[in-house]
Design an enzyme around this catalytic site. Structure first.
Site, mmCIF file in Angstrom:
data_model
loop_
_atom_site.group_PDB
_atom_site.id
_atom_site.type_symbol
_atom_site.label_atom_id
_atom_site.label_comp_id
_atom_site.label_asym_id
_atom_site.label_seq_id
_atom_site.Cartn_x
_atom_site.Cartn_y
_atom_site.Cartn_z
ATOM 1 N N HIS A 216 0.830 -1.204 0.000
ATOM 2 C CA HIS A 216 0.000 0.000 0.000
ATOM 3 C C HIS A 216 0.862 1.251 0.000
ATOM 4 C CE1 HIS A 216 0.751 1.166 4.240
ATOM 5 N NE2 HIS A 216 0.778 -0.140 4.484
ATOM 6 N N CYS A 230 2.886 -4.743 6.654
ATOM 7 C CA CYS A 230 2.634 -4.451 5.241
ATOM 8 C C CYS A 230 3.920 -3.995 4.553
ATOM 9 C CB CYS A 230 1.580 -3.355 5.123
ATOM 10 S SG CYS A 230 -0.081 -3.862 5.632
#
Length: 256
Positions: A216, A230
């Site tokens: 992301h 992440c």
């Protein structure tokens, strides 16, 4: 007389009586040469060959905030090597910093974001990371070097600075966790084309590939592991990943 110091030819004329002879010496990119015979001199032997200068892109240290032709040449060189930038505009901003960090990571040198002698040498040598996969369209996340690679049939097409799990403990919803990005081969199974709010903060246009772990965009992508698990990239890099189609649903993500 040198006509150009970048990508052109040097010519010189040195001749006997009525004989006219000319020679052209090709200059490699980035090389600078100056060579001319003395005016009116009559050589008794053929002119010596010019030494091939080493490949050099830059003559000074470059860092964030700088601008001008040298920065534009830096940006173009990074792009030619596959380090992602949206454009070569001559402004050393955040995206150029990310590309320099990615190069420094691939070269195994200090991640200071400054283009000094050691980083220039990595540019001169054309340092590029290699892929682990040999077939298919894959996005590889290199945990050791903190790089995200867009790979096509074993060829690294784009290289991004990324920041993955920090390895630190954190609490979420009353439970203790460790911030890791697990290794493995996954597929993108869900995405959100917006800022996606969550218990640990909002993620920009996330592509989820392992539970709540996603690639992301984020406003902070340091050159070291800092996330909860992440793989962060810059906001504009995430826009490119969406638009390129390389992280569509069912796309392969290899964490290694």
């Amino acid at each position: 007389m040198a006509i150009s110091s970048f990508g052109r030819f040097e010519t010189y004329a040195a001749r006997l009586a009525a004989v006219s002879l000319s020679a052209a010496v090709a200059l490699p990119l980035g090389g600078v040469a100056a060579h001319a015979g003395a005016v009116g001199a009559v050589p008794t032997a053929s002119a010596p060959e010019l030494p091939a200068p080493a490949f050099r892109l830059f003559s000074s240290e470059l860092r964030i905030g700088d601008s001008g032709p040298e920065v534009k040449r830096l940006q173009q060189r990074l792009m030619d090597l596959g380090y992602w930038l949206d454009t070569a505009d001559g402004e050393f901003g955040g995206l150029t910093l990310h590309a320099v960090w990615a190069l420094q990571k691939a070269a195994g040198i200090d991640r200071d974001g400054i283009v000094g002698p050691i980083t220039r040498k990595a540019l001169d040598n054309g340092v590029r990371p290699s892929a682990q996969t040999s077939s298919g369209q894959v996005v590889e996340i290199d945990l050791e070097r903190q790089l995200l690679l867009v790979v096509s049939n074993g060829t690294v097409e784009k290289v991004f600075n990324t920041s993955t799990g920090s390895g630190k403990k954190y609490e979420s919803r009353g439970e203790q966790h460790v911030a890791v990005t697990p290794k493995g081969r996954y597929s993108v199974f869900r995405d959100v084309d917006a800022w996606d709010p969550g218990p640990l903060g909002s993620l920009y246009r996330p592509k989820y590939f392992n539970g709540g772990i996603a690639i992301h965009g984020y406003t902070s992508v340091p050159p070291y592991p800092a996330s909860h698990g992440c793989a962060r990239v810059s906001i504009k890099a995430m826009d490119w990943l969406w638009e390129s189609g390389r992280l569509d649903i069912y796309s392969t993500v290899l964490v290694r």
